[in-house]
Design a protein around this motif. Structure first.
Motif, PDB file in Angstrom:
ATOM      1  N   GLU A  77       0.825  -1.227   0.000  1.00 27.01           N
ATOM      2  CA  GLU A  77       0.000   0.000   0.000  1.00 27.01           C
ATOM      3  C   GLU A  77       0.848   1.262   0.000  1.00 27.01           C
ATOM      4  OE1 GLU A  77      -0.238  -2.592   1.887  1.00 27.01           O
ATOM      5  OE2 GLU A  77      -2.325  -3.223   2.139  1.00 27.01           O
ATOM      6  N   ALA A  78       2.084   1.133   0.495  1.00 32.49           N
ATOM      7  CA  ALA A  78       2.918   2.335   0.629  1.00 32.49           C
ATOM      8  C   ALA A  78       3.476   2.814  -0.714  1.00 32.49           C
ATOM      9  CB  ALA A  78       4.075   2.049   1.584  1.00 32.49           C
ATOM     10  N   LEU A  79       3.506   1.909  -1.692  1.00 30.27           N
ATOM     11  CA  LEU A  79       4.137   2.269  -2.970  1.00 30.27           C
ATOM     12  C   LEU A  79       3.379   3.398  -3.665  1.00 30.27           C
ATOM     13  CD1 LEU A  79       5.093  -1.281  -4.245  1.00 30.27           C
ATOM     14  CD2 LEU A  79       6.641   0.528  -3.481  1.00 30.27           C
ATOM     15  N   GLY A  80       4.111   4.405  -4.091  1.00 28.10           N
ATOM     16  CA  GLY A  80       3.491   5.542  -4.780  1.00 28.10           C
ATOM     17  C   GLY A  80       2.801   6.502  -3.833  1.00 28.10           C
ATOM     18  N   ASN A  81       3.076   6.365  -2.542  1.00 24.37           N
ATOM     19  CA  ASN A  81       2.372   7.207  -1.564  1.00 24.37           C
ATOM     20  C   ASN A  81       3.304   8.004  -0.667  1.00 24.37           C
ATOM     21  OD1 ASN A  81      -0.552   7.160  -1.610  1.00 24.37           O
ATOM     22  ND2 ASN A  81      -0.321   4.933  -1.510  1.00 24.37           N
ATOM     23  N   ILE A  82       2.721   9.047  -0.074  1.00 24.97           N
ATOM     24  CA  ILE A  82       3.441   9.900   0.885  1.00 24.97           C
ATOM     25  C   ILE A  82       2.708   9.801   2.222  1.00 24.97           C
ATOM     26  CG2 ILE A  82       4.094  12.282   1.449  1.00 24.97           C
ATOM     27  CD1 ILE A  82       4.054  12.934  -1.510  1.00 24.97           C
ATOM     28  N   TYR A  83       3.480   9.665   3.297  1.00 28.41           N
ATOM     29  CA  TYR A  83       2.856   9.553   4.632  1.00 28.41           C
ATOM     30  C   TYR A  83       3.499  10.494   5.626  1.00 28.41           C
ATOM     31  CZ  TYR A  83       0.925   5.290   2.720  1.00 28.41           C
ATOM     32  OH  TYR A  83       0.249   4.395   1.921  1.00 28.41           O
ATOM     33  N   ILE A  84       2.684  11.115   6.436  1.00 24.18           N
ATOM     34  CA  ILE A  84       3.193  11.845   7.599  1.00 24.18           C
ATOM     35  C   ILE A  84       3.330  10.829   8.725  1.00 24.18           C
ATOM     36  CG2 ILE A  84       2.499  13.501   9.388  1.00 24.18           C
ATOM     37  CD1 ILE A  84       1.478  15.269   7.069  1.00 24.18           C
ATOM     38  N   LEU A  85       4.512  10.774   9.317  1.00 28.07           N
ATOM     39  CA  LEU A  85       4.748   9.857  10.438  1.00 28.07           C
ATOM     40  C   LEU A  85       5.150  10.688  11.663  1.00 28.07           C
ATOM     41  CD1 LEU A  85       6.830   6.954   8.767  1.00 28.07           C
ATOM     42  CD2 LEU A  85       4.360   7.057   9.109  1.00 28.07           C
ATOM     43  N   THR A  86       4.216  10.826  12.579  1.00 23.89           N
ATOM     44  CA  THR A  86       4.502  11.546  13.828  1.00 23.89           C
ATOM     45  C   THR A  86       3.893  10.744  14.965  1.00 23.89           C
ATOM     46  OG1 THR A  86       2.440  12.774  13.844  1.00 23.89           O
ATOM     47  CG2 THR A  86       4.254  13.771  12.629  1.00 23.89           C
ATOM     48  N   GLY A  87       3.983  11.304  16.181  1.00 22.20           N
ATOM     49  CA  GLY A  87       3.250  10.721  17.298  1.00 22.20           C
ATOM     50  C   GLY A  87       1.764  10.955  17.080  1.00 22.20           C
ATOM     51  N   LYS A  88       0.938  10.440  18.048  1.00 20.72           N
ATOM     52  CA  LYS A  88      -0.512  10.476  17.812  1.00 20.72           C
ATOM     53  C   LYS A  88      -1.075  11.884  17.795  1.00 20.72           C
ATOM     54  CE  LYS A  88      -2.465   6.005  18.536  1.00 20.72           C
ATOM     55  NZ  LYS A  88      -2.072   4.940  19.427  1.00 20.72           N
ATOM     56  N   LYS A  89      -0.557  12.760  18.666  1.00 16.15           N
ATOM     57  CA  LYS A  89      -1.141  14.106  18.694  1.00 16.15           C
ATOM     58  C   LYS A  89      -0.078  15.161  18.956  1.00 16.15           C
ATOM     59  CE  LYS A  89      -2.475  13.957  23.583  1.00 16.15           C
ATOM     60  NZ  LYS A  89      -1.419  14.748  24.125  1.00 16.15           N
ATOM     61  N   ALA A  90      -0.413  16.375  18.553  1.00 20.35           N
ATOM     62  CA  ALA A  90       0.502  17.496  18.814  1.00 20.35           C
ATOM     63  C   ALA A  90       0.344  17.938  20.262  1.00 20.35           C
ATOM     64  CB  ALA A  90       0.162  18.635  17.873  1.00 20.35           C
ATOM     65  N   ILE A  91       1.393  18.531  20.799  1.00 15.27           N
ATOM     66  CA  ILE A  91       1.290  19.108  22.142  1.00 15.27           C
ATOM     67  C   ILE A  91       1.763  20.566  22.075  1.00 15.27           C
ATOM     68  CG2 ILE A  91       1.502  16.988  23.499  1.00 15.27           C
ATOM     69  CD1 ILE A  91       4.483  17.556  23.826  1.00 15.27           C
ATOM     70  N   THR A  92       1.363  21.356  23.061  1.00 15.47           N
ATOM     71  CA  THR A  92       1.852  22.743  23.065  1.00 15.47           C
ATOM     72  C   THR A  92       3.269  22.743  23.639  1.00 15.47           C
ATOM     73  OG1 THR A  92       1.084  23.215  25.296  1.00 15.47           O
ATOM     74  CG2 THR A  92      -0.486  23.636  23.493  1.00 15.47           C
ATOM     75  N   LEU A  93       3.990  23.817  23.340  1.00 16.43           N
ATOM     76  CA  LEU A  93       5.345  23.915  23.899  1.00 16.43           C
ATOM     77  C   LEU A  93       5.272  23.931  25.419  1.00 16.43           C
ATOM     78  CD1 LEU A  93       7.266  26.412  21.608  1.00 16.43           C
ATOM     79  CD2 LEU A  93       7.100  23.931  21.455  1.00 16.43           C
ATOM     80  N   ASN A  94       4.225  24.577  25.977  1.00 16.78           N
ATOM     81  CA  ASN A  94       4.086  24.588  27.441  1.00 16.78           C
ATOM     82  C   ASN A  94       3.986  23.157  27.985  1.00 16.78           C
ATOM     83  OD1 ASN A  94       4.137  27.388  27.811  1.00 16.78           O
ATOM     84  ND2 ASN A  94       1.963  27.584  27.316  1.00 16.78           N
ATOM     85  N   GLU A  95       3.202  22.313  27.288  1.00 13.51           N
ATOM     86  CA  GLU A  95       3.050  20.914  27.742  1.00 13.51           C
ATOM     87  C   GLU A  95       4.369  20.152  27.608  1.00 13.51           C
ATOM     88  OE1 GLU A  95      -1.666  20.124  26.623  1.00 13.51           O
ATOM     89  OE2 GLU A  95      -0.162  19.967  25.040  1.00 13.51           O
ATOM     90  N   MET A  96       5.063  20.423  26.512  1.00 13.60           N
ATOM     91  CA  MET A  96       6.333  19.716  26.268  1.00 13.60           C
ATOM     92  C   MET A  96       7.360  20.079  27.348  1.00 13.60           C
ATOM     93  SD  MET A  96       8.355  19.859  22.720  1.00 13.60           S
ATOM     94  CE  MET A  96      10.078  19.580  22.555  1.00 13.60           C
ATOM     95  N   VAL A  97       7.446  21.365  27.629  1.00 17.81           N
ATOM     96  CA  VAL A  97       8.421  21.840  28.610  1.00 17.81           C
ATOM     97  C   VAL A  97       8.060  21.308  30.010  1.00 17.81           C
ATOM     98  CG1 VAL A  97       9.031  23.999  29.778  1.00 17.81           C
ATOM     99  CG2 VAL A  97       9.205  23.845  27.312  1.00 17.81           C
ATOM    100  N   ALA A  98       6.762  21.254  30.297  1.00 16.90           N
ATOM    101  CA  ALA A  98       6.335  20.724  31.610  1.00 16.90           C
ATOM    102  C   ALA A  98       6.708  19.242  31.724  1.00 16.90           C
ATOM    103  CB  ALA A  98       4.833  20.917  31.789  1.00 16.90           C
ATOM    104  N   ALA A  99       6.532  18.485  30.618  1.00 17.64           N
ATOM    105  CA  ALA A  99       6.875  17.053  30.647  1.00 17.64           C
ATOM    106  C   ALA A  99       8.387  16.868  30.815  1.00 17.64           C
ATOM    107  CB  ALA A  99       6.390  16.366  29.371  1.00 17.64           C
TER     108      ALA A  99
END
Ligand SMILES: NC(=O)c1ccc[n+]([C@@H]2O[C@H](COP(=O)([O-])OP(=O)(O)OC[C@H]3O[C@@H](n4cnc5c(N)ncnc54)[C@H](OP(=O)(O)O)[C@@H]3O)[C@@H](O)[C@H]2O)c1
Length: 328
Positions: free
Chosen positions: A219-241
């Motif tokens: 299925e991947a042939l001829g395709n483009i995929y975004i590969l990230t974690g499940k969800k975005a976080i805010t910088l505030n959340e990232m820094v707190a973690a």
């Protein structure tokens, strides 16, 4: 029999992890590296080393001999004191050299590593694979050009290709986020702007699983995929973690971001003629300014991509690795 694979960028963070995982899964793995002395760990794991440079076609040609699947991961990404031309040579011309050699060698699959940076700032987050290009600096421009070349080959049918665009890659083995961890640990971190900007990370093990899906699923042939974690976080959340991972309270000082952007610009102008890494530069400041949030529905639906490491666990494991290595 598993196909013979070639990985470029084996001495780098992502390429190194990918080589080890492919080897673990029983693939005969060859890594194209610029300096074999920096690839002792790969050699010890049974990875065949071949010396090659993206700018040198002859070296790529010999690296490709007998190869079925190419994972093209190498790029000029981290070094800060490089010229625009250096970036283009590695990230655009280098892609063309790789693709040409792959066609000549008759490889049966080519996986190209792009970046979510081809989209630049996402104005209406979350974006997806159809979000327009909007590279915001010359690294992103060179990667966008490299991706365009890969698409040209994909659409012409010259080579079976899959392209993936990772988010901000992190995890044990990476030192890009070390400065951030250190500044939080030393209580020196200052947030520029509101901190409500969205950022999307991907933990290295999740990404490596996604890359291998791109290199093995029909299925991947001829395709483009975004590969990230499940969800975005805010910088505030990232820094707190991160603060939690280093047993510190979350930083709270905030300053306006615009003066920092212009200071970055001035530093670049002053440092570049002398080949010095600027202490602040616009690409780094963009971290505080630009939303980068994406959906991964396409990779989940078509490839079964399933990132399982959330940011809290992943940043904790990264901090543990920094401590183990005496870096933090
Ligand atoms: N890290 C991220 O957050 C991120 C996010 C999105 C996309 N990406 C993309 O993901 C890929 C891997 O990133 P990374 O973070 O793992 O990068 P990295 O650790 O900086 O590794 C880059 C690798 O590319 C190799 N390389 C650079 N120029 C080369 C050349 N002219 N010829 C041959 N090899 C060359 C480097 O070799 P040396 O060791 O000899 O320098 C190194 O092995 C890149 O394509 C990058 O654009 C990264």
């Amino acid at each position: 029999m598993k196909p013979n694979v070639l990985v470029t960028g084996g001495t780098g963070f992502t390429g190194g992890h990918l080589c080890h995982e492919l080897k673990k899964q029983g693939y005969p793995v060859r890594a194209m590296v610029r300096d074999v002395n920096r690839a002792k760990g790969l050699e010890a794991a049974g990875v065949e080393l071949v010396v090659g440079d993206l700018r040198n076609k002859a070296s790529i040609k010999s690296a490709m001999e007998g190869i079925d699947t190419v994972y093209h991961i190498a790029a000029l990404f981290r070094p800060e004191n490089v010229t625009e031309q250096d970036m283009w040579d590695a990230n655009s011309l280098g892609v063309r050299n790789m693709l040409e050699a792959a066609v000549e060698a008759g490889v049966s699959r080519f996986v190209h590593c792009s970046t979510i940076g081809v989209h630049g700032e996402v104005l209406d987050p979350p974006g997806d694979e159809s979000t327009p290009y909007g590279p915001g600096d010359y690294y992103q421009e060179s990667k966008t050009d490299g991706e365009r070349i890969a698409i040209e080959y994909m659409e012409s049918g010259k080579l079976p290709i899959s392209i993936f665009r990772p988010g901000g890659i992190y995890g044990p083995g990476d030192t890009r986020f070390l400065k951030l961890f250190k500044s939080i640990k030393k209580k020196r971190f200052v947030m520029f702007g509101s901190g409500e900007v969205l950022y999307q990370l991907v933990y290295i093990d999740d990404l490596v699983r996604g890359i291998i899906l791109c290199g093995t699923k029909d299925e991947a042939l001829g395709n483009i995929y975004i590969l990230t974690g499940k969800k975005a976080i805010t910088l505030n959340e990232m820094v707190a973690a991160i603060a939690e991972s280093v047993d510190e309270p979350a930083p709270w000082i905030k300053l306006p971001v615009t003066p920092l952007y212009w200071a970055g610009f001035a530093c670049e102008l002053m440092c570049q003629p002398f080949g010095i890494s600027p202490p602040i530069y616009r690409r780094r400041v963009d971290f505080f300014r630009k939303d980068r949030a994406f959906k991964i529905d396409k990779a989940q639906r078509e490839l079964g991509y399933n990132p399982i490491v959330d940011e809290k666990a992943g940043l904790g494991q990264t901090a543990a690795w920094y401590k183990k290595m005496g870096l933090l």
